[in-house]
Scaffold this motif. Structure first.
Motif, PDB file in Angstrom:
ATOM      1  N   GLY A 103       0.793  -1.222   0.000  1.00 34.89           N
ATOM      2  CA  GLY A 103       0.000   0.000   0.000  1.00 34.89           C
ATOM      3  C   GLY A 103       0.822   1.266   0.000  1.00 34.89           C
TER       4      GLY A 103
ATOM      5  N   GLN B 171       0.934   7.545   0.733  1.00 34.49           N
ATOM      6  CA  GLN B 171       0.346   6.218   0.656  1.00 34.49           C
ATOM      7  C   GLN B 171      -0.241   6.017  -0.737  1.00 34.49           C
TER       8      GLN B 171
ATOM      9  N   ALA C  47      -3.084   4.954  -1.592  1.00 34.11           N
ATOM     10  CA  ALA C  47      -4.449   5.490  -1.672  1.00 34.11           C
ATOM     11  C   ALA C  47      -4.433   6.963  -2.062  1.00 34.11           C
TER      12      ALA C  47
ATOM     13  N   GLU D 246      -6.526  -2.148   9.662  1.00 34.50           N
ATOM     14  CA  GLU D 246      -6.802  -0.977   8.832  1.00 34.50           C
ATOM     15  C   GLU D 246      -6.564  -1.283   7.354  1.00 34.50           C
TER      16      GLU D 246
ATOM     17  N   LYS E  74      -9.348  -3.405   5.740  1.00 35.88           N
ATOM     18  CA  LYS E  74     -10.551  -2.642   5.375  1.00 35.88           C
ATOM     19  C   LYS E  74     -10.361  -1.969   4.023  1.00 35.88           C
ATOM     20  N   TRP E  75      -9.159  -1.423   3.808  1.00 41.04           N
ATOM     21  CA  TRP E  75      -8.911  -0.749   2.536  1.00 41.04           C
ATOM     22  C   TRP E  75      -8.859  -1.754   1.382  1.00 41.04           C
TER      23      TRP E  75
ATOM     24  N   GLU F 164     -12.201  -2.687   0.098  1.00 43.59           N
ATOM     25  CA  GLU F 164     -12.821  -1.666  -0.743  1.00 43.59           C
ATOM     26  C   GLU F 164     -12.121  -1.520  -2.086  1.00 43.59           C
ATOM     27  N   PHE F 165     -10.886  -1.946  -2.181  1.00 44.75           N
ATOM     28  CA  PHE F 165     -10.106  -1.797  -3.409  1.00 44.75           C
ATOM     29  C   PHE F 165     -10.658  -2.718  -4.490  1.00 44.75           C
TER      30      PHE F 165
END
Length: 503
Positions: A235, A246, A248, A306, A309-310, A313-314
């Motif tokens: 990430g 990051q 994201a 954490e 969770k990402w 959603e990815f």
């Protein structure tokens, strides 16, 4: 917006140059937003004014407040500091009095500072918002247009992969090479992290580079011009701190350019300590002994939760470097680690020829390898004259090759339940490999892994068994190199990535 639904990308870059501070130039800000909406990645260059903090990049608008110089910048000591402060104070007061901050800067002032940023970002178009900015850009020999005129043009680079920016155990570099050699697709890796010993890397970033906006803008330019796919390790960002640090943070800009993105995890970056405790008997997270390891376990518990969770959603592909991590990301694709068979050749001495064999353990992270659980056994065997034990840490890769080639037995993982780079390197060198590879991991590999099974409780018995039947152990070791060639010479890694790269 899901990646597959992104519109065709322009990949163009625009620079908006204003001679007024960012907060004071509504027209320049509006033009930056218009260009962003049109499909550009945007650099907004404006002089610093007063003591305002630079604004962060936001979704593709990279705001850089440049430090405009004065004639006192070259003066030494107190004279330079006092003189510069006096000049800037006067300029700021004049700008406020005129209600026109742009009036405080000359074109020469602005040109001297914006040049390096424009050179790094290499914009397709430069938009100027007032006369001072227009003159400054002209002094740099660049053409400029007025607001509202620029429209992006489509660019279509050939398929090319960028992997970054961890390069854990040199794997980012190895995977990029595998893609080049076995898939015929251009690929590079970027390494931000520093290691005790050097790994190969196509692009290396020192800490000072990572936070330097000029360096980051150069990375944006190179990425938009040449890259079609980005594989983010752990990430992590690939554009430095420009967007936040990051992946994201980089993702909106990459996706707007039509660059396809995927995630890659190596181990502790996604492995849930709680899930690992449930699945693996010897999990190091069950009862860490030292305060340091207890603190690490808590940190990993929070970070992996954490990250999970990402990842959920990815909407792009996810890869993992070892089969055990499929426990944590069931939809992931295994991307096998790579062992360089040209470097990791078989040792000149067949294993177990010596009466007292040399046993090597080279833990990169002892807590994660179970070193403290197996070393009492190894010391006891050594005290009985059955083995010669060598523990290696922080050893350069070139030196490690020779040490492993000279070993008889190589020990790797004993608490995580997987097998990794060291196990593959030991097998490539034709050594007897012993590790605790859980059956759930072995079941995910479509061939027998020629590593002798042992856990911390059974290690003494297993080593004594190897010494009692050396021919059997040598026969297993003799198949190790073929196994590595089949699964870990880079071909399977390229095959794992190719459907995404060619899709």
């Amino acid at each position: 917006m899901p990646e597959q639904d992104q519109p065709a990308a322009a990949r163009s870059r625009a620079a908006v140059v204003s001679a007024a501070p960012a907060a004071a130039s509504a027209a320049a800000r509006a033009e930056a937003d218009r260009l962003l909406a049109a499909g550009y990645s945007v650099l907004f260059l404006t002089p610093a004014f007063g003591k305002r903090k630079p604004e962060p990049s936001r979704g593709g608008v990279h705001v850089v407040e440049v430090r405009v110089g004065t004639s006192f910048d070259t003066a030494s000591g107190a004279l330079g500091k006092i003189g510069r402060k006096a000049v800037l104070t006067t300029r700021n007061a004049r700008g406020k009095a005129l209600n026109n901050p742009a009036a405080t800067w000359s074109a020469a002032d602005v040109a001297a500072e914006i040049g390096p940023y424009l050179d790094a970002f290499a914009p397709d178009v430069v938009v100027v918002c007032e006369k001072t900015a227009e003159k400054a850009v002209a002094k740099l020999g660049r053409a400029a247009v007025a607001p509202g005129k620029a429209q992006p043009a489509a660019k279509s680079p050939q398929t090319s992969l960028l992997i970054g920016s961890n390069n854990n155990a040199g794997m980012g570099h190895a995977w990029a090479r595998a893609v080049r050699e076995h898939a015929g697709i251009p690929a590079r890796n970027i390494q931000k992290k520093s290691y005790a010993f050097a790994y190969g890397s196509d692009i290396k970033a020192e800490d000072k580079n990572w936070v330097d906006p000029v360096w980051g803008l150069g990375r944006v330019a190179d990425t938009l011009d040449t890259v079609t796919h980005v594989l983010s390790e752990s990430g992590l960002a690939v554009l430095g701190r420009l967007n936040g640090g990051q992946f994201a943070d980089d993702l909106p800009e990459l996706r707007r350019a039509g660059i396809r993105s995927a995630l890659l995890f190596h181990g502790s970056d996604i492995r849930s300590p709680d899930r690992h405790i449930e699945l693996y008997k010897f999990s190091p997270f069950r009862a860490p002994v030292s305060e340091e390891d207890r603190e690490l376990t808590e940190v990993l518990r929070g970070k992996t939760a954490e990250m999970a969770k990402w990842v959920e959603e990815f909407d792009g592909p996810v890869f993992v470097s070892t089969p055990d991590l499929i426990d944590d990301v069931p939809r992931a694709t295994w991307l096998p680690v790579v062992a360089d068979l040209e470097q990791w050749t078989e040792g000149t001495r067949p294993p177990l020829e010596r009466e007292v064999p040399v046993v090597v353990h080279a833990p990169s992270r002892p807590f994660m390898k179970g070193s403290d659980l197996i070393e009492p056994t190894l010391r006891e065997l050594e005290s009985r004259g059955l083995i010669e034990y060598r523990r290696l840490e922080h050893i350069p890769q070139a030196e490690l090759v020779g040490v492993v080639q000279d070993a008889d037995i190589v020990l790797d993982h004993f608490v995580i339940g997987n097998y990794g780079v060291m196990t593959c390197q030991a097998m490539a060198a034709g050594r007897v490999s012993i590790a605790n590879i859980d059956q759930r991991v072995r079941d995910r590999v479509p061939a027998e892994i020629p590593t002798i099974q042992a856990d911390p409780d059974s290690l003494a018995e297993v080593i004594e068994g190897v010494l009692a039947d050396r021919d059997k152990a040598r026969a297993i070791a003799a198949t190790g190199r073929a196994f590595v060639r089949e699964f870990h010479d880079g071909r399977k890694s390229a095959e794992a990535l190719e459907p995404w790269l060619r899709g």
